[in-house]
Design a protein around this motif. Structure first.
Motif, short mmCIF file in Angstrom:
data_model
loop_
_atom_site.label_atom_id
_atom_site.label_comp_id
_atom_site.label_asym_id
_atom_site.label_seq_id
_atom_site.Cartn_x
_atom_site.Cartn_y
_atom_site.Cartn_z
N ALA A 45 12.09 5.35 -3.50
CA ALA A 45 12.81 5.12 -2.24
C ALA A 45 11.85 4.99 -1.06
O ALA A 45 12.27 5.11 0.08
N THR A 46 10.58 4.73 -1.35
CA THR A 46 9.58 4.64 -0.28
C THR A 46 9.94 3.57 0.74
O THR A 46 9.94 3.80 1.94
N GLY A 47 10.24 2.35 0.23
CA GLY A 47 10.57 1.25 1.13
C GLY A 47 11.84 1.50 1.90
O GLY A 47 11.94 1.15 3.08
N VAL A 93 0.84 -1.20 0.00
CA VAL A 93 0.00 0.00 0.00
C VAL A 93 0.88 1.25 0.00
O VAL A 93 0.64 2.19 -0.77
N ARG A 94 1.91 1.27 0.83
CA ARG A 94 2.80 2.44 0.89
C ARG A 94 3.47 2.69 -0.46
O ARG A 94 3.67 3.84 -0.87
N GLU A 95 3.83 1.62 -1.16
CA GLU A 95 4.56 1.77 -2.41
C GLU A 95 3.65 2.11 -3.58
O GLU A 95 4.03 2.87 -4.47
N ARG A 96 2.44 1.56 -3.60
CA ARG A 96 1.58 1.71 -4.78
C ARG A 96 0.69 2.94 -4.72
O ARG A 96 0.28 3.46 -5.76
N VAL A 97 0.37 3.40 -3.53
CA VAL A 97 -0.47 4.60 -3.43
C VAL A 97 0.40 5.83 -3.65
O VAL A 97 1.44 5.99 -3.01
N SER A 142 4.76 25.76 3.95
CA SER A 142 5.90 25.09 4.57
C SER A 142 5.69 23.58 4.61
O SER A 142 6.47 22.86 5.22
N PHE A 143 4.63 23.12 3.95
CA PHE A 143 4.27 21.71 3.93
C PHE A 143 4.83 21.09 2.65
O PHE A 143 4.46 21.48 1.54
N HIS A 144 5.76 20.15 2.80
CA HIS A 144 6.45 19.56 1.64
C HIS A 144 6.11 18.08 1.49
O HIS A 144 5.97 17.36 2.48
N VAL A 145 5.99 17.67 0.25
CA VAL A 145 5.74 16.27 -0.09
C VAL A 145 6.81 15.83 -1.08
O VAL A 145 7.09 16.54 -2.06
N ARG A 146 7.41 14.66 -0.82
CA ARG A 146 8.40 14.12 -1.75
C ARG A 146 7.90 12.75 -2.21
O ARG A 146 8.05 11.74 -1.52
N PRO A 147 7.26 12.70 -3.39
CA PRO A 147 6.65 11.45 -3.86
C PRO A 147 7.61 10.28 -3.96
O PRO A 147 7.23 9.14 -3.68
N GLN A 148 8.86 10.54 -4.34
CA GLN A 148 9.80 9.44 -4.55
C GLN A 148 10.06 8.65 -3.27
O GLN A 148 10.29 7.44 -3.30
N VAL A 149 10.01 9.32 -2.13
CA VAL A 149 10.22 8.62 -0.86
C VAL A 149 8.91 8.36 -0.13
O VAL A 149 8.91 7.77 0.95
N GLY A 150 7.78 8.85 -0.69
CA GLY A 150 6.48 8.59 -0.09
C GLY A 150 6.29 9.23 1.27
O GLY A 150 5.60 8.68 2.12
#
Length: 667
Positions: A574-576, A13-17, A50-58
């Motif tokens: 790099a989520t996992g 779920v963490r990797e695919r969402v 100031s809220f950041h999201v980095r999709p590559q690391v989830g």
């Protein structure tokens, strides 16, 4: 009891969402450098993002309030869900069939994949009802809304629809969309008769009842025609999706304002919720065919960020520390009984609990019609602390002008004061009770309260029925506890864990500490670009304690070599990898790992990123060499050249200086 969700499925779920898709439903995200997005934080008020999201690391992190985590924790916090509920919701978004330890099913009585089908049936039904509101047969429904001051845009905002008068309009529509009779029966959208199934709602206005994620679980329907012999309000029956003790109408619309304002206003009907929201009270919700109970309290508590440990405090300014729960009741006897019922649930909150009573007996919808939106706002602003309201209502039943009346009132009110669990509030209300009674001897009142606290508890009053038979406080099953959760986290009735303090980080103006920080950022975000020399760093390579502990977690997770394998297996994400490092980190360090994994990198040009990453890591390694050289030179200065070990130390110095020289030349 259902088992835990299999670990591999949680990781899937963490990797695919896609975290940016989930967060994007709540936050407008804009590009902020290579692989980074940013927006206004949904967890606190701010003007500059100031809220950041980095999709590559989830991962996400707010550099303003410190909130951070993965996509599962985001759904938990923004939607007020438990861990297992959040995983199940996200799994449904991407079509992952979850497995449970010991072969347990996701929910009691629910087959794998069935929940998604039932949710789809409700989505299709809601679309059907909304379309029907524009049909000629829905004229009575449109008139009902117009008479109460709701136009077409209001109906669309709240998803109001119309169930046609025929017996099988929705049934035929759902069958045409491929739903089976078993699915329709389980959904509660149809009823079973001697001749088969037929539409449950016919000739009624319908309101969709949604869970906090926005998915529709059931409907509430209002009678329109005289020939309809059914109840004025008819709700979806208990189903695998819909449990009236666990849903609040309007929660999907109110959750953002509730989290921001730390306030919820509990009203008694669907049109009351609409009137509140359209008057500017965006935190209004309503129960659906039952009294406000312990399960409702848990939903509210999660959204308010409420620990449930103690009561809140109202300040002289009128605001409250710990948040506000405001119940709106009629000023009649039924409203007072509802307040007594709410008093029992008040102990579930650390927020300050209030009652807002419209003395003339009008509900919020009627008040908006008669006096306008400002009167609705004024009703909420005129709230009275619940404890005070209940005590004064109890006293009002006695003649305080006589000695017998005052003693009777004391005996009746003392158990109410004794029932206040907050030890800090109880003495104050004891003093107030003495004043309201006109009893000068405070000790007499104290003894009465103390005696009431030792007496056996009495059963609570019967749950009152709303006078119009609507979806308000009617008799219903008591709330139930869940026990331990499927994922092993605390159950709903278990104590909330005290958050662990976050490890402090060094001053960002320290150049060495800044290099250490940036090195960890690239290791977590871009492990495929990090040279393997990083794994050769000693345990003491980081001088700052906070960064040293993160480095220890990186080493425990297998270092860069392991990160590359994990990233390759995940198709470059790099989520996992970040998840593995987080698991190895001590509790105070977990938030720092997330922050480093999300922090924007100074280099935002993709073509320059490999050289930047290598340069950062090599700078850290060079600092280590320089530190080692200084240590060796200091040791040699303290040694006699003729002493044993001098030559060995000198040779080591030459070797380390050579390594540093080669490093600089290669850089």
């Amino acid at each position: 009891m259902a088992g835990r969700i299999v670990r591999e499925d949680v990781e899937a779920v963490r990797e695919r969402v896609r975290i940016e898709d989930v967060v994007g439903q709540h936050v407008t995200l804009k590009t902020a450098g290579v692989g980074s997005l940013k927006g206004l934080c949904p967890f606190h008020d701010e003007r500059s993002p100031s809220f950041h999201v980095r999709p590559q690391v989830g991962r996400y992190h707010c550099f303003g309030c410190g909130e951070g985590g993965d996509v599962i924790s985001f759904v938990q916090k923004v939607d007020g869900l438990g861990f297992a509920e959040a995983v199940e919701y996200l799994a449904g978004r991407v079509g992952i069939q979850l497995r449970y330890e010991d072969g347990a099913a996701p929910r009691t009585g629910e087959e794998p994949g069935r929940r998604r089908r039932l949710l789809d049936a409700h989505r299709v039904a809601e679309e059907f009802y909304r379309e029907q509101l524009s049909s000629p047969g829905a004229a009575a429904g449109r008139a009902f809304l117009a008479e109460r001051g709701f136009d077409r845009s209001a109906a669309e905002q709240f998803g109001v629809g119309f169930a046609p008068q025929g017996w099988d309009g929705l049934l035929r529509h759902l069958r045409g969309r491929g739903f089976t009779e078993a699915e329709l029966t389980a959904s509660g959208l149809v009823s079973q008769g001697q001749r088969g199934i037929y539409d449950r709602f016919r000739g009624r206005l319908v309101w969709p009842i949604r869970e906090v994620t926005g998915e529709t679980l059931g409907f509430g329907a209002r009678r329109l025609f005289d020939e309809d012999q059914g109840p004025k309000y008819l709700n979806t029956p208990e189903t695998p999706l819909y449990r009236k003790s666990q849903v609040l109408y309007g929660i999907d619309l109110a959750k953002r304002d509730m989290q921001r304002d730390k306030r919820v206003v509990v009203v008694e009907g669907y049109t009351d919720v609409m009137a509140m929201h359209l008057s500017g009270i965006g935190t209004a919700v309503a129960t659906c065919g039952t009294a406000f109970g312990s399960d409702h309290a848990r939903i509210v508590r999660r959204l308010l960020g409420d620990s449930g440990s103690t009561s809140g405090v109202q300040l002289a300014s009128g605001t409250s520390v710990g948040g506000e729960i405001i119940f709106t009741f009629d000023g009649d006897a039924a409203g007072q009984k509802a307040a007594l019922r709410a008093f029992g649930e008040d102990q579930s909150f650390s927020a300050q609990t209030f009652v807002a009573v419209e003395r003339s007996g009008m509900d919020p919808c009627e008040l908006r019609q008669a006096k306008g939106p400002d009167a609705v706002v004024a009703l909420v602003s005129s709230r009275t602390p619940l404890f005070e309201f209940v005590i004064r209502s109890t006293l009002a039943a006695h003649d305080l002008s006589t000695v017998e009346g005052r003693i009777g009132a004391l005996r009746a009110a003392a158990p109410v004061v004794a029932g206040i669990r907050d030890a800090a509030l109880r003495p104050e209300y004891t003093r107030l009770l003495a004043g309201w009674l006109g009893i000068d001897d405070l000790d007499t009142v104290r003894r009465a309260v103390a005696g009431a606290s030792r007496a056996p508890s009495r059963p609570t009053d019967q749950r009152p029925t709303r006078r119009d038979g609507g979806p308000g406080r009617t008799d219903g099953p008591p709330g139930r506890g869940d026990g331990p959760r499927r994922d092993g986290s605390p159950g709903r009735d278990e104590p909330v864990r005290v958050p662990v303090s976050r490890m402090p980080v060094p001053d960002r103006r320290d150049p060495v500490a800044q290099i250490e920080r940036t090195a960890l950022e690239v290791v977590l975000q871009q492990p495929a670009l990090v040279p393997l020399e990083f794994d050769a760093l000693a345990a003491d390579a980081f001088a700052a304690l906070a960064y040293r502990t993160v480095h220890e977690a990186v080493r425990a997770a297998g270092g860069v070599a392991a990160a590359r394998e994990v990233q390759a297996a995940a198709g470059g994400a790099a989520t996992g990898w970040v998840g593995f490092v987080t698991e190895q980190a001590a509790e105070p360090v977990k938030a720092l790992v997330t922050e480093l994994a999300v922090a924007p990198l100074p280099e935002d040009r993709p073509e320059s990123l490999p050289n930047y990453v290598r340069g950062v890591v090599m700078s850290l390694i060079e600092i280590g060499y320089t530190r080692h050289i200084a240590e060796l030179r200091g040791r040699l200065q303290r040694m006699d050249p003729a002493a044993d070990g001098y030559r060995a130390a000198y040779a080591e110095l030459v070797e380390v200086e050579g390594r540093r020289r080669m490093l600089r030349e290669s850089a």
